[in-house]
Design an enzyme around this catalytic site. Structure first.
Site, short mmCIF file in Angstrom:
data_model
loop_
_atom_site.label_atom_id
_atom_site.label_comp_id
_atom_site.label_asym_id
_atom_site.label_seq_id
_atom_site.Cartn_x
_atom_site.Cartn_y
_atom_site.Cartn_z
N TYR A 157 0.83 -1.22 0.00
CA TYR A 157 0.00 0.00 0.00
C TYR A 157 0.86 1.26 0.00
O TYR A 157 1.87 1.32 0.70
CB TYR A 157 -0.91 0.02 1.24
CG TYR A 157 -1.81 1.22 1.23
CD1 TYR A 157 -2.99 1.19 0.50
CD2 TYR A 157 -1.44 2.40 1.86
CE1 TYR A 157 -3.80 2.32 0.42
CE2 TYR A 157 -2.24 3.53 1.79
CZ TYR A 157 -3.42 3.48 1.07
OH TYR A 157 -4.22 4.59 0.98
N TRP A 175 1.33 5.68 -1.60
CA TRP A 175 1.14 6.71 -2.62
C TRP A 175 2.35 6.91 -3.53
O TRP A 175 2.27 7.71 -4.45
CB TRP A 175 0.76 8.04 -1.95
CG TRP A 175 -0.71 8.18 -1.76
CD1 TRP A 175 -1.52 7.36 -1.02
CD2 TRP A 175 -1.57 9.19 -2.31
NE1 TRP A 175 -2.82 7.80 -1.08
CE2 TRP A 175 -2.88 8.93 -1.86
CE3 TRP A 175 -1.35 10.29 -3.14
CZ2 TRP A 175 -3.96 9.72 -2.21
CZ3 TRP A 175 -2.43 11.09 -3.49
CH2 TRP A 175 -3.72 10.79 -3.02
N1 LIG Z 1 -1.58 18.69 1.97
C1 LIG Z 1 -2.00 17.41 1.96
N2 LIG Z 1 -3.20 17.11 1.42
C2 LIG Z 1 -3.64 15.83 1.41
C3 LIG Z 1 -2.87 14.77 1.94
C4 LIG Z 1 -1.60 15.11 2.53
O1 LIG Z 1 -0.87 14.24 3.03
N3 LIG Z 1 -1.21 16.43 2.51
N4 LIG Z 1 -3.33 13.47 1.88
C5 LIG Z 1 -4.41 13.18 0.93
C6 LIG Z 1 -5.07 11.90 1.25
S1 LIG Z 1 -4.28 10.45 0.84
C7 LIG Z 1 -6.31 11.83 1.79
S2 LIG Z 1 -7.05 10.31 2.03
C8 LIG Z 1 -7.07 13.02 2.11
C9 LIG Z 1 -7.73 12.91 3.49
O2 LIG Z 1 -8.72 13.86 3.63
P1 LIG Z 1 -9.42 14.03 5.05
O3 LIG Z 1 -9.66 12.72 5.66
O4 LIG Z 1 -10.60 14.91 4.84
O5 LIG Z 1 -8.28 14.84 5.83
P2 LIG Z 1 -7.82 15.01 7.34
O6 LIG Z 1 -6.90 16.18 7.30
O7 LIG Z 1 -7.29 13.75 7.87
O8 LIG Z 1 -9.13 15.38 8.12
C10 LIG Z 1 -9.84 16.57 7.81
C11 LIG Z 1 -10.43 17.15 9.07
O9 LIG Z 1 -11.41 16.27 9.60
C12 LIG Z 1 -11.59 16.64 10.95
N5 LIG Z 1 -12.05 15.49 11.72
C13 LIG Z 1 -11.33 14.41 12.10
N6 LIG Z 1 -12.11 13.56 12.81
C14 LIG Z 1 -13.34 14.14 12.89
C15 LIG Z 1 -14.58 13.77 13.48
O10 LIG Z 1 -14.73 12.72 14.10
N7 LIG Z 1 -15.63 14.63 13.31
C16 LIG Z 1 -15.52 15.79 12.62
N8 LIG Z 1 -16.59 16.55 12.48
N9 LIG Z 1 -14.36 16.18 12.06
C17 LIG Z 1 -13.29 15.35 12.18
C18 LIG Z 1 -10.26 17.11 11.46
O11 LIG Z 1 -10.44 18.30 12.22
C19 LIG Z 1 -9.45 17.30 10.21
O12 LIG Z 1 -8.81 18.54 10.14
O13 LIG Z 1 -6.23 14.17 2.11
C20 LIG Z 1 -5.47 14.27 0.91
N10 LIG Z 1 -4.86 15.59 0.87
N1 LIG Z 2 -2.86 8.04 12.21
C1 LIG Z 2 -3.15 8.19 10.91
N2 LIG Z 2 -2.50 7.44 10.01
C2 LIG Z 2 -2.79 7.58 8.70
C3 LIG Z 2 -3.75 8.52 8.26
C4 LIG Z 2 -4.41 9.30 9.23
O1 LIG Z 2 -5.28 10.14 8.91
N3 LIG Z 2 -4.08 9.12 10.54
N4 LIG Z 2 -4.02 8.65 6.92
C5 LIG Z 2 -3.83 7.46 6.11
C6 LIG Z 2 -3.97 7.72 4.69
S1 LIG Z 2 -5.46 8.42 4.18
C7 LIG Z 2 -3.03 7.36 3.78
S2 LIG Z 2 -3.40 7.50 2.10
C8 LIG Z 2 -1.74 6.76 4.18
C9 LIG Z 2 -0.55 7.20 3.33
O2 LIG Z 2 0.49 6.32 3.51
P1 LIG Z 2 1.65 6.14 2.41
O3 LIG Z 2 1.09 6.33 1.05
O4 LIG Z 2 2.36 4.87 2.69
O5 LIG Z 2 2.59 7.37 2.76
P2 LIG Z 2 3.71 8.10 1.88
O6 LIG Z 2 4.51 8.89 2.84
O7 LIG Z 2 3.07 8.83 0.75
O8 LIG Z 2 4.58 6.89 1.36
C10 LIG Z 2 5.03 6.78 0.05
C11 LIG Z 2 6.46 6.26 0.07
O9 LIG Z 2 6.85 5.99 -1.28
C12 LIG Z 2 8.19 6.46 -1.48
N5 LIG Z 2 8.34 6.72 -2.93
C13 LIG Z 2 8.15 7.85 -3.62
N6 LIG Z 2 8.34 7.63 -4.94
C14 LIG Z 2 8.65 6.32 -5.07
C15 LIG Z 2 8.95 5.48 -6.19
O10 LIG Z 2 8.95 5.90 -7.33
N7 LIG Z 2 9.19 4.17 -5.91
C16 LIG Z 2 9.20 3.66 -4.65
N8 LIG Z 2 9.48 2.36 -4.47
N9 LIG Z 2 8.94 4.44 -3.59
C17 LIG Z 2 8.64 5.74 -3.80
C18 LIG Z 2 8.32 7.69 -0.62
O11 LIG Z 2 9.67 7.95 -0.32
C19 LIG Z 2 7.46 7.28 0.61
O12 LIG Z 2 8.26 6.69 1.60
O13 LIG Z 2 -1.48 7.08 5.55
C20 LIG Z 2 -2.56 6.68 6.40
N10 LIG Z 2 -2.15 6.80 7.80
MO LIG Z 3 -5.34 8.68 1.86
#
Ligand SMILES: Nc1nc2c(c(=O)[nH]1)N[C@H]1C(S)=C(S)[C@@H](COP(=O)(O)OP(=O)(O)OC[C@H]3O[C@@H](n4cnc5c(=O)[nH]c(N)nc54)[C@H](O)[C@@H]3O)O[C@H]1N2
Ligand SMILES: Nc1nc2c(c(=O)[nH]1)N[C@H]1C(S)=C(S)[C@@H](COP(=O)(O)OP(=O)(O)OC[C@H]3O[C@@H](n4cnc5c(=O)[nH]c(N)nc54)[C@H](O)[C@@H]3O)O[C@H]1N2
Ligand SMILES: [Mo]
Length: 725
Positions: A90, A92
């Site tokens: 898993y 990104w």
């Molecule tokens: N800059 C940046 N943008 C991203 C990402 C990133 O790593 N960096 N990651 C991307 C990815 S993979 C994903 S999946 C999305 C995730 O998108 P989201 O899941 O929407 O993002 P979060 O920032 O985890 O949460 C958004 C807000 O939800 C609120 N929240 C948390 N729990 C609760 C709750 O129980 N109730 C209510 N009402 N609010 C709550 C928190 O205050 C939080 O600030 O973001 C994407 N966008």
């Molecule tokens: N507690 C908590 N945990 C969370 C979340 C949360 O809200 N709360 N959010 C979750 C969510 S929504 C998501 S999507 C996940 C994200 O979790 P991940 O997608 O696992 O996080 P990244 O840091 O994007 O990891 C990508 C890795 O790929 C590597 N990489 C970049 N380019 C390449 C390439 O070309 N090849 C290879 N082999 N590697 C590469 C980068 O160096 C990095 O280490 O985290 C989850 N974890």
């Molecule tokens: Mo995500």
């Protein structure tokens, strides 16, 4: 030169073979672009293949490393079978259509007989399992890519009610990275026409330009508020009985539950106020406002990343059904505004070039967030989505393009789980904590170091993404690695082509008739894609009479597999017994200045650190009670583990709620002080599934205790390479 990442398209310049600048002309460009220059040649880059020997790594030649990996794969598949290889991997990884890390790994593993895979994602894993039961499987997918649009909201919506706000920083990211970042301007247009109410524990969750009204709701209690809103609609005669009768099943069961006829507890605003801390009068008034005009209910992904995480999504859909506006332009139910930059932009593009993965003959799979459970409990039977799964006995895990020490919960438990593997192979660009836990580490070139094609779903342009600088050290394209491994294992990976020939091939196989051939596409730097406007693809047609892909063809408010929406008390919230010892509810959400853990060592991400660690935000009252000021170092403890963080005091939070971003690199270098001295929230979170139905991550929330840390502050060693010989 133009290049793309999940955080956007931007320009890079080079000087002496190094990336010297990275910038974007867009006013809403992601700050993460500011990590690229410092990150791409950082000391944490992996220069050579390396093999673990005890606590150290030994650098080896490519030949030796590839022989070793091929030998281990062959040993495991012949002794135990291919299901003993876990290739879920898993993550990104990088943007780019050819060098997509998982596609390449999966193609390779398929060629050697298959692997145990993982399904669903960490983003909205609970919704992915729940929604097919309520609205249909294809409809669940369409709700991601063709939901109500920002434009329809601006034009038609009187009231946007968003649980979890609409966070600007999250809209900077879209999978694949778009040519142009368009959501900010669309959101601003909504701010000019539409009233927005944001229900959240953080006032600044809502994009400032939306000028949203804030209703403070304690985390993990939204379901209670939604049920109370339904209660008001029912008792005040505001529910749309005709819509419920013609377009849903199960409304009667919901009505009986909400009125308290089932459990003796009417789900009144007063009842919800006790749970959520949102005032009863405010909830009652909101219900009336929702019924008075065109209303859209939005739920951000984070709400379902908690125990019983499917319930707030279920309750929001149910609430929208009781309002009866589902399928009207700009109204009804949405799940993703403010979570992803490509959500609801209102255009669908054509398919994109893709690297074919082939077929996996191994049937075994896990929901992705059950990785530690699988490794710790081989052979165990677990419920999932109305059926029973058996965890395979995995001996070798192969990870490329993800960082489990970023994404998974309870890192102590993950470490134990991974230590049960015979072999852990990791492809990485940098010495991430996951790479440091591997047995064999293969260094790979970054997106800036190879030719690729970039675009995301619904994008306006397919871009050539030429290599900017040479690969660092001895790092190689993963394409080359798999070609070499395949030849050692006697199978074919590349069909006799190199990666530049494959780039042309995936383009040509995709190319629509009116598009130029590859050479012209590459020379021009890209190709504009047709943009098809759409209107809420799922619910517009449904309202007009076409059935959903559910057993009844209607919205199932009471489903055979999922039951109906209900308040199920989580074990981690402010009202639970555990909150006596761990008295702050920590929100663990997405970072503003990076994508997950990627390039956490970069300048932009480092500029957000406080006292050299990940910041924790605390309400002034909570800080005062603990004698804390901004800039202090604190010890944050949960029932699972501990970390050091730097204090930021902010009155945007509800008292009793703290917040930290995910993504600080795990740093276990001073275990006598804390599990992580750099502030990775996942040492705190609990590795417990959302529910037996959905088995997704619950990492958004954890209860913690915070105290001042007065001892000597240890240096952060997370970004240092391990000692090598
Ligand atoms: N800059 C940046 N943008 C991203 C990402 C990133 O790593 N960096 N990651 C991307 C990815 S993979 C994903 S999946 C999305 C995730 O998108 P989201 O899941 O929407 O993002 P979060 O920032 O985890 O949460 C958004 C807000 O939800 C609120 N929240 C948390 N729990 C609760 C709750 O129980 N109730 C209510 N009402 N609010 C709550 C928190 O205050 C939080 O600030 O973001 C994407 N966008
Ligand atoms: N507690 C908590 N945990 C969370 C979340 C949360 O809200 N709360 N959010 C979750 C969510 S929504 C998501 S999507 C996940 C994200 O979790 P991940 O997608 O696992 O996080 P990244 O840091 O994007 O990891 C990508 C890795 O790929 C590597 N990489 C970049 N380019 C390449 C390439 O070309 N090849 C290879 N082999 N590697 C590469 C980068 O160096 C990095 O280490 O985290 C989850 N974890
Ligand atoms: Mo995500």
């Amino acid at each position: 030169m133009e290049t793309s990442a999940h955080w956007g398209t931007y320009w890079v310049e080079t000087d002496g073979g190094e990336v010297s600048s990275a910038r974007s002309a867009e006013p809403d460009a992601a700050p993460a672009i500011g990590n690229v220059v410092s990150g791409n040649r950082h000391r944490s880059r992996i220069a050579r293949p390396a093999v673990r020997r005890g606590d150290e790594f030994v650098e080896v030649s490519w030949d030796a490393a590839l022989d070793l990996v091929a030998g281990e794969l062959d040993r495991v598949r012949s002794e135990f079978g291919n299901q003993a290889i876990f290739g879920g991997s898993y993550g990104w990884g990088s943007a780019g259509r050819l060098h997509h890390a998982q596609s390449q790994l999966h193609r390779f593993l398929n060629r050697i007989g298959g692997y145990t895979r993982s399904i669903n994602d960490y983003s909205r894993g609970a919704s992915q399992v729940l929604l097919p039961h309520l609205i249909g499987a294809q409809e669940m997918l369409d709700m991601r890519h063709k939901p109500t649009s920002w434009a329809d909201i601006a034009e038609h919506t009187d009231l946007l009610v968003s649980f979890g706000g609409v966070r600007r920083s999250n809209t900077w990211v879209a999978p694949g990275g778009h040519a142009r970042h368009t959501s900010s301007e669309r959101i601003r247009a909504v701010g000019r026409t539409t009233r927005v109410v944001s229900l959240s524990a953080q006032r600044d969750d809502a994009f400032a330009d939306l000028d949203a009204e804030w209703i403070g709701v304690m985390p993990a209690t939204d379901t209670a508020v939604m049920l109370a809103l339904i209660h008001v609609l029912i008792v005040d005669g505001l529910a749309d009985d005709e819509f419920l009768a013609t377009h849903t099943v199960g409304a009667e069961q919901v009505r009986r539950y909400v009125l308290g006829e089932v459990d003796g507890v009417p789900k009144t605003p007063e009842w919800a106020a006790e749970i959520s801390q949102a005032p009863a009068g405010v909830i009652r008034a909101l219900a009336h406002r929702m019924a008075a005009g065109r209303t859209l209910i939005n739920v951000v992904y984070a709400l379902q990343r908690g125990e019983n995480g499917e319930q707030p999504v279920f309750a929001a859909l149910t609430l929208a059904a009781f309002l009866g506006q589902i399928g009207l332009p700009g109204a009804g139910f949405a799940h993703g505004f403010g979570s992803m930059g490509d959500y609801g932009v209102g255009v669908a593009g054509p398919g994109l070039p893709t690297f074919p993965q082939g077929v996996n003959p191994v049937p075994d799979f896990i929901p992705c967030a059950r990785i530690s459970d699988m490794l710790l409990h081989p052979g165990e039977k677990v419920p999932y989505n109305g059926r029973t799964l058996t965890y395979p006995d995995v001996k070798l895990a192969y990870w490329a393009g993800g960082n489990p020490f970023h994404h998974h919960q309870d890192l102590r438990r993950l470490r134990t789980a991974l230590s049960r593997l015979d072999t852990f192979v990791v492809h990485e660009t940098h010495w991430t904590p996951t790479a440091k836990h591997a047995d064999i580490v293969l260094p790979v070139a970054t997106t800036l170091e190879r030719d690729d094609i970039a675009a995301g779903a619904g994008d306006s342009r397919l871009r050539a993404m030429p290599r900017v600088v040479a690969p660092f050290g001895e790092s190689r394209e993963e394409f080359w690695i798999y070609t070499e491994l395949a030849s050692r294992l006697g199978v074919d990976f590349a069909e006799g082509l190199d990666s530049s020939q494959w780039l042309e091939r995936i383009y040509e196989e995709w190319r629509p008739e009116d598009a130029p051939p590859f050479a012209a596409f590459w020379r021009d730097g890209g190709l504009d894609l047709p943009q098809e406007p759409y209107r809420d693809a799922v619910f517009t047609a449904f309202r007009a009479g076409s059935p959903l892909g559910t057993p009844s063809g209607r919205i199932e408010l009471d489903s055979a597999v999922a039951g109906h929406a209900r308040w199920r008390e989580p074990t981690q919230w402010w009202g639970s017994p555990l909150a006596e010892e761990f008295d702050l509810h920590l929100l663990c959400n997405q970072p503003t200045h990076r994508l997950h853990s990627q390039l956490d060592m970069g300048d932009a991400s480092q500029s957000t650190k406080v006292a050299g660690r990940e910041p924790i935000r605390l309400h002034p009252e909570d800080a005062a009670r603990r004698g804390l000021s901004t800039g202090d170092v604190v010890l944050v403890r949960s029932a699972q583990g501990s970390l050091l963080a730097g204090v930021v005091i902010s009155d945007v939070l509800l008292p009793g709620v703290a917040q930290m971003h995910t993504g600080a690199w795990f740093d276990p270098s001073a275990p006598e002080i804390a599990d992580c001295v750099n502030g990775n929230v996942n040492v705190l979170t609990r590795d417990v599934a959302t529910s037996p139905l959905t088995q997704a991550t619950s990492g958004a929330h954890v209860l913690v205790a915070v105290t001042r840390y007065d001892g000597p502050v240890p240096p952060v060693q997370a970004y240092d390479p391990p000692s090598t010989r």
